[in-house]
Design a protein around this motif. Structure first.
Motif, mmCIF file in Angstrom:
data_model
loop_
_atom_site.group_PDB
_atom_site.id
_atom_site.type_symbol
_atom_site.label_atom_id
_atom_site.label_comp_id
_atom_site.label_asym_id
_atom_site.label_seq_id
_atom_site.Cartn_x
_atom_site.Cartn_y
_atom_site.Cartn_z
ATOM 1 N N LEU A 165 6.046 8.813 14.261
ATOM 2 C CA LEU A 165 6.789 10.021 13.913
ATOM 3 C C LEU A 165 6.124 11.193 14.619
ATOM 4 O O LEU A 165 4.894 11.322 14.584
ATOM 5 N N ARG A 166 6.920 12.042 15.231
ATOM 6 C CA ARG A 166 6.384 13.199 15.953
ATOM 7 C C ARG A 166 5.492 14.036 15.026
ATOM 8 O O ARG A 166 5.867 14.312 13.892
ATOM 9 N N GLY A 167 4.313 14.390 15.521
ATOM 10 C CA GLY A 167 3.399 15.247 14.774
ATOM 11 C C GLY A 167 2.373 14.509 13.944
ATOM 12 O O GLY A 167 1.452 15.130 13.412
ATOM 13 N N VAL A 168 2.500 13.193 13.805
ATOM 14 C CA VAL A 168 1.543 12.425 13.009
ATOM 15 C C VAL A 168 0.279 12.186 13.825
ATOM 16 O O VAL A 168 0.342 11.704 14.954
ATOM 17 N N THR A 169 -0.879 12.534 13.253
ATOM 18 C CA THR A 169 -2.158 12.314 13.924
ATOM 19 C C THR A 169 -3.113 11.476 13.098
ATOM 20 O O THR A 169 -4.159 11.074 13.574
ATOM 21 N N GLY A 202 0.275 12.904 -7.412
ATOM 22 C CA GLY A 202 1.282 13.918 -7.126
ATOM 23 C C GLY A 202 1.446 14.161 -5.635
ATOM 24 O O GLY A 202 1.938 15.206 -5.226
ATOM 25 N N LEU A 203 1.067 13.189 -4.813
ATOM 26 C CA LEU A 203 1.176 13.322 -3.360
ATOM 27 C C LEU A 203 2.607 13.033 -2.939
ATOM 28 O O LEU A 203 3.188 12.017 -3.324
ATOM 29 N N GLU A 204 3.185 13.958 -2.167
ATOM 30 C CA GLU A 204 4.560 13.804 -1.690
ATOM 31 C C GLU A 204 4.693 14.506 -0.349
ATOM 32 O O GLU A 204 3.754 15.170 0.111
ATOM 33 N N VAL A 205 5.839 14.351 0.283
ATOM 34 C CA VAL A 205 6.094 15.036 1.552
ATOM 35 C C VAL A 205 5.875 16.532 1.336
ATOM 36 O O VAL A 205 6.364 17.100 0.360
ATOM 37 N N GLY A 206 5.106 17.138 2.217
ATOM 38 C CA GLY A 206 4.785 18.562 2.110
ATOM 39 C C GLY A 206 3.449 18.846 1.445
ATOM 40 O O GLY A 206 2.945 19.970 1.532
ATOM 41 N N LEU A 252 0.838 -1.198 0.000
ATOM 42 C CA LEU A 252 0.000 0.000 0.000
ATOM 43 C C LEU A 252 0.871 1.244 0.000
ATOM 44 O O LEU A 252 1.956 1.243 0.580
ATOM 45 N N ASP A 253 0.373 2.313 -0.618
ATOM 46 C CA ASP A 253 0.952 3.629 -0.412
ATOM 47 C C ASP A 253 0.456 4.120 0.940
ATOM 48 O O ASP A 253 -0.740 4.005 1.236
ATOM 49 N N VAL A 254 1.353 4.660 1.756
ATOM 50 C CA VAL A 254 0.994 5.154 3.088
ATOM 51 C C VAL A 254 1.605 6.539 3.276
ATOM 52 O O VAL A 254 2.788 6.742 2.995
ATOM 53 N N ALA A 255 0.770 7.475 3.756
ATOM 54 C CA ALA A 255 1.245 8.819 4.078
ATOM 55 C C ALA A 255 0.948 9.094 5.542
ATOM 56 O O ALA A 255 -0.170 8.890 6.005
ATOM 57 N N LEU A 256 1.969 9.533 6.277
ATOM 58 C CA LEU A 256 1.798 9.945 7.664
ATOM 59 C C LEU A 256 1.500 11.432 7.641
ATOM 60 O O LEU A 256 2.252 12.220 7.040
ATOM 61 N N VAL A 257 0.396 11.823 8.289
ATOM 62 C CA VAL A 257 -0.182 13.146 8.108
ATOM 63 C C VAL A 257 -0.350 13.860 9.445
ATOM 64 O O VAL A 257 -0.719 13.238 10.445
ATOM 65 N N SER A 258 -0.120 15.173 9.456
ATOM 66 C CA SER A 258 -0.266 15.986 10.669
ATOM 67 C C SER A 258 -1.722 16.418 10.866
ATOM 68 O O SER A 258 -2.570 16.229 9.987
ATOM 69 N N VAL A 313 1.317 16.367 4.681
ATOM 70 C CA VAL A 313 1.991 15.071 4.582
ATOM 71 C C VAL A 313 3.414 15.203 5.129
ATOM 72 O O VAL A 313 4.199 16.013 4.649
ATOM 73 N N LEU A 314 3.717 14.377 6.148
ATOM 74 C CA LEU A 314 5.031 14.414 6.791
ATOM 75 C C LEU A 314 5.976 13.336 6.279
ATOM 76 O O LEU A 314 7.189 13.512 6.275
ATOM 77 N N ARG A 315 5.433 12.204 5.882
ATOM 78 C CA ARG A 315 6.265 11.107 5.369
ATOM 79 C C ARG A 315 5.412 10.260 4.430
ATOM 80 O O ARG A 315 4.226 10.081 4.658
ATOM 81 N N VAL A 316 6.046 9.715 3.404
ATOM 82 C CA VAL A 316 5.383 8.854 2.425
ATOM 83 C C VAL A 316 6.230 7.606 2.257
ATOM 84 O O VAL A 316 7.457 7.691 2.205
ATOM 85 N N ARG A 317 5.562 6.460 2.153
ATOM 86 C CA ARG A 317 6.299 5.220 1.884
ATOM 87 C C ARG A 317 5.359 4.168 1.333
ATOM 88 O O ARG A 317 4.139 4.313 1.401
ATOM 89 N N VAL A 318 5.939 3.117 0.786
ATOM 90 C CA VAL A 318 5.174 1.936 0.388
ATOM 91 C C VAL A 318 5.278 0.958 1.543
ATOM 92 O O VAL A 318 6.382 0.618 1.983
ATOM 93 N N LEU A 319 4.137 0.522 2.035
ATOM 94 C CA LEU A 319 4.080 -0.440 3.130
ATOM 95 C C LEU A 319 3.886 -1.827 2.526
ATOM 96 O O LEU A 319 2.879 -2.103 1.881
ATOM 97 N N ARG A 320 4.867 -2.675 2.713
ATOM 98 C CA ARG A 320 4.793 -4.055 2.208
ATOM 99 C C ARG A 320 3.993 -4.912 3.180
ATOM 100 O O ARG A 320 3.900 -4.582 4.376
ATOM 101 N N PRO A 321 3.415 -6.030 2.705
ATOM 102 C CA PRO A 321 2.735 -6.934 3.635
ATOM 103 C C PRO A 321 3.661 -7.295 4.796
ATOM 104 O O PRO A 321 4.847 -7.551 4.595
ATOM 105 N N TRP A 322 3.122 -7.258 5.979
ATOM 106 C CA TRP A 322 3.801 -7.545 7.239
ATOM 107 C C TRP A 322 4.782 -6.462 7.659
ATOM 108 O O TRP A 322 5.449 -6.585 8.672
ATOM 109 N N GLY A 323 4.847 -5.351 6.933
ATOM 110 C CA GLY A 323 5.690 -4.234 7.339
ATOM 111 C C GLY A 323 4.959 -3.354 8.344
ATOM 112 O O GLY A 323 3.797 -3.580 8.669
#
Length: 118
Positions: free
Chosen positions: A82-86, A100-104, A56-62, A67-77
């Motif tokens: 992260l500070r500020g993520v709600t 076009g979603l990215e950090v910031g 999955l695409d995953v974004a940690l958001v304030s 958007v504070l961080r973006v990553r691909v979450l693999r199965p079982w990952g």
């Protein structure tokens, strides 16, 4: 249930399901045969991919929907807290690149206009 649109930097990109209860967050995307375009877990500071079959695409958001961080979450990952993520936004892998979603990036939720078909 109201249709809610996800906007990224002012552009409508997808319908989003908001998981705002303990039960809805616990279920998340687990065991779904068809994934929604996007799922917003709130409040939430990290997620895991236990029992997931696909990445999955995953974004940690304030709290102000930045958007504070973006990553691909693999199965079982899992994501580390992260500070500020709600809240956490999840979508099928490849969605963030198309949107076009990215950090910031600034997210916004809007009620879909009546009769709009996505």
């Amino acid at each position: 249930m109201k249709e809610i649109r996800l906007l990224v930097d002012g552009r409508a990109v997808a319908d989003v399901v908001v998981a705002g209860t303990v039960l809805a967050r616990a279920r998340g995307l687990l065991f779904r045969r068809v994934l929604p375009e996007a799922l917003l877990l709130r409040p939430c500071s990290s997620v895991h991919g236990a029992w997931m079959r696909v990445p999955l695409d995953v974004a940690l958001v304030s709290s102000d929907l930045r958007v504070l961080r973006v990553r691909v979450l693999r199965p079982w990952g899992m994501t580390a807290p992260l500070r500020g993520v709600t809240q956490v936004l999840e979508a099928p892998v490849g969605s963030f690149e198309r949107w076009g979603l990215e950090v910031g990036s600034e997210l916004r939720l809007a009620e879909a206009p009546p009769g709009e078909v996505s």
